[in-house]
Write an enzyme that holds these catalytic residues in place. Structure first.
Site, PDB file in Angstrom:
ATOM      1  CG  ASN A 142      -1.068   0.525 -16.025  1.00  0.00           C
ATOM      2  OD1 ASN A 142      -0.428   1.253 -16.699  1.00  0.00           O
ATOM      3  ND2 ASN A 142       0.067  -0.268 -15.171  1.00  0.00           N
ATOM      4  CE  LYS A 187       2.861  -2.384 -15.283  1.00  0.00           C
ATOM      5  NZ  LYS A 187       3.457  -2.988 -14.416  1.00  0.00           N
ATOM      6  CG  HIS A 213       0.398   0.201 -10.684  1.00  0.00           C
ATOM      7  ND1 HIS A 213       2.220  -0.255 -10.361  1.00  0.00           N
ATOM      8  CD2 HIS A 213       0.083  -1.535 -11.382  1.00  0.00           C
ATOM      9  CE1 HIS A 213       1.722  -1.500 -11.118  1.00  0.00           C
ATOM     10  NE2 HIS A 213       0.743  -1.543 -11.426  1.00  0.00           N
ATOM     11  CD  GLU A 239       4.592  -1.407 -12.015  1.00  0.00           C
ATOM     12  OE1 GLU A 239       4.751  -0.110 -12.943  1.00  0.00           O
ATOM     13  OE2 GLU A 239       5.225  -2.560 -12.606  1.00  0.00           O
ATOM     14  CD  GLU A 287      -2.156  -3.677 -10.652  1.00  0.00           C
ATOM     15  OE1 GLU A 287      -2.600  -4.796 -11.932  1.00  0.00           O
ATOM     16  OE2 GLU A 287      -2.204  -3.615 -10.657  1.00  0.00           O
ATOM     17  N   GLY A 335       3.810  -8.768 -13.697  1.00  0.00           N
ATOM     18  CA  GLY A 335       5.498  -8.681 -14.527  1.00  0.00           C
ATOM     19  C   GLY A 335       6.202  -9.952 -14.481  1.00  0.00           C
ATOM     20  CB  SER A 384       1.254 -12.325 -14.396  1.00  0.00           C
ATOM     21  OG  SER A 384       2.281 -11.511 -14.780  1.00  0.00           O
TER      22      SER A 384
HETATM   23  P1  PGA Z   1       0.942  -7.582 -15.624  1.00  0.00           P
HETATM   24  O1  PGA Z   1       0.973  -6.060 -15.537  1.00  0.00           O
HETATM   25  O2  PGA Z   1      -0.025  -7.465 -16.490  1.00  0.00           O
HETATM   26  O3  PGA Z   1       2.897  -6.527 -16.625  1.00  0.00           O
HETATM   27  O4  PGA Z   1       1.913  -8.149 -14.474  1.00  0.00           O
HETATM   28  C1  PGA Z   1      -0.195  -5.752 -14.278  1.00  0.00           C
HETATM   29  C2  PGA Z   1      -0.115  -3.985 -13.549  1.00  0.00           C
HETATM   30  O5  PGA Z   1       1.085  -3.824 -12.980  1.00  0.00           O
HETATM   31  O6  PGA Z   1      -1.162  -3.662 -13.809  1.00  0.00           O
END
Ligand code: PGA
Length: 253
Positions: free
Chosen positions: A9, A11, A98, A100, A170, A176, A216
């Site tokens: 992803n 982003k 997601h 976000e 997630e 992140g 992560s």
């Molecule tokens: P990350 O993000 O691997 O940077 O923690 C995962 C995601 O939001 O899909």
């Protein structure tokens, strides 16, 4: 055996040139190295989709995903991109819900149910994201919370429709942050999700749905996570922006 999937992803990262360079590195590595049939998905910004699809189409097991799609089919919705438009680029997947998008764009469970319908109608495989905040985890209600997200956005589907889904768990506190759920915490939630689906649609369907872990996930922890019986791959943010790290995660099965 369930399909193994590792989805990146990207982003809001990478200009078109940077995205094409990254996709090309990943495609070369996937073509040259042993990936045991793991399906690789690149979740790019909309404007990269067609070009990345063209660049990677000859590499077996690489697919392209959009990071969202509109609830609308067409019309006066400035800035929106429909599921049909995504499908017309050759993309096979779309990430829906997601955390976000839920948080920064106020996407509700109901809105996500509509996006899921749009994706399925246009033959895209939705990667439906669910997951709890730290506060919910600490209150001990995380399994109920995540199962409720699934009920609200997915349980209107027929068994035949449901079979086309991929789910990504997630935990928001792990996205992140460098803080990963332990393999056991992730396995427990994946099992709870699978049981929840089985309760509605039966074991035969629940056993076919790939459930990915996100938050992560890195080359250093992917192997332990992917060794869990109900973890079928990963949705990778930060580590999907480095070709070597991403392909090492792909190779973690
Ligand atoms: P990350 O993000 O691997 O940077 O923690 C995962 C995601 O939001 O899909």
């Amino acid at each position: 055996m369930r399909k193994h999937i590792v989805a990146g992803n990207w982003k809001l990262n990478n200009t078109l040139d940077q995205g094409l360079a990254l996709a090309s590195e990943i495609a070369n590595m996937v073509a040259d190295e042993v990936t045991n049939g793991t399906e690789v998905v690149l979740g790019t910004p909309y404007i990269h989709l067609a070009a990345v699809q063209k660049l990677t189409q000859k590499t077996a097991n690489i697919h392209i995903a959009a990071q969202d799609c509109s609830t609308h089919e067409s019309g006066a919705y400035t800035g929106e991109v429909s599921a049909a438009m995504v499908a017309s680029t050759g993309a096979g997947y779309v990430i829906i819900g997601h955390s976000e998008r839920r948080e920064y764009h106020n996407e509700s469970d109901e809105m996500l149910a509509t996006k899921i319908n749009m994706a399925l109608k246009n033959s895209l495989t939705p990667i439906f994201c669910c997951g709890e905040s730290l506060q919910i985890r600490e209150s001990g209600t995380h399994e109920n919370y995540v199962c409720q997200q699934i009920t609200e956005s997915l349980f209107h589907l027929s068994a035949n429709e449901f079979k086309n889904l991929v789910i990504a768990y997630e935990p928001i506190w792990a996205i992140g942050t460098g803080k990963t759920a332990s393999a056991q915490q992730a396995q427990d939630m994946h099992k709870a999700i699978r049981n929840h689906i089985a309760g509605k649609l039966g074991n035969a369907i629940a056993d076919t749905i790939p459930i990915l872990y996100g938050g992560s996930c890195k080359p250093t922890n992917a192997q332990e996570l992917f060794a869990q019986p109900d973890i079928d791959g990963g949705l990778i943010g930060g580590a999907s922006l480095k070709s070597r790290d991403f392909v090492d995660i792909v190779k973690s099965f």
